[in-house]
Scaffold this motif. Structure first.
Motif: not given
Length: 146
Positions: A1-8, A16-32, A61-62
């Motif tokens: 999903m993140v290979r060979n994209l033209n954006h970061d 936070v408070k015993r809750r682990l959350t992972v958010l991603i922005d792979i579309d380059g739209k600055h939307e999580w 390469n990351h």
């Protein structure tokens, strides 16, 4: 999903408070987008975050552009403080991994009897067929005159 994209692409990891959350922005739209959200995570104190890399001919390469870490100051009761100090290994409350269903119920006596009975019948049937085939082969080999 993140290979060979033209954006970061971006990744945010929050604990936070015993809750682990992972958010991603792979579309380059600055939307999580939510990637994972796990409540009941107990992490021990005194550990460090780190990154590493391997040099050489890599297929991927990351680049880590930045790493920002914040420690939140939270008011805790003495009971919470004691409980947090007792965590030595990472633990997750009620973690259900994919593919890990509840244990199967034991077989009833009738089901076990039927499985054993039909297995024995199949073994006897296979032995009888094997003896018949062996006798036919022996009979055929006796008829040959060299």
């Amino acid at each position: 999903m993140v290979r060979n994209l033209n954006h970061d692409t971006f990744l945010v990891i929050r604990y936070v408070k015993r809750r682990l959350t992972v958010l991603i922005d792979i579309d380059g739209k600055h939307e999580w987008r939510d990637c994972i959200d796990v409540p009941g995570v107990h992490l021990p104190r005194g550990y460090y975050f780190g990154t590493s890399s391997v040099t050489g001919d890599l297929s991927d390469n990351h680049d880590i552009i930045s790493l920002k870490l914040y420690q939140l100051t939270v008011e805790r009761t003495p009971e919470e403080e004691k409980r947090d100090r007792e965590v030595y290994l990472p633990v997750v409350d009620n973690l259900k991994l994919p593919g890990m269903e509840a244990p199967l119920e034991p077989m009833s006596g009738l089901a076990l009897f039927l499985i054993v009975f039909f297995s024995l019948v199949a073994i006897v049937f296979a032995i009888v067929i094997g003896v018949i085939i062996y006798n036919k082969w022996q009979e055929q080999s006796r008829k040959h005159f060299y």
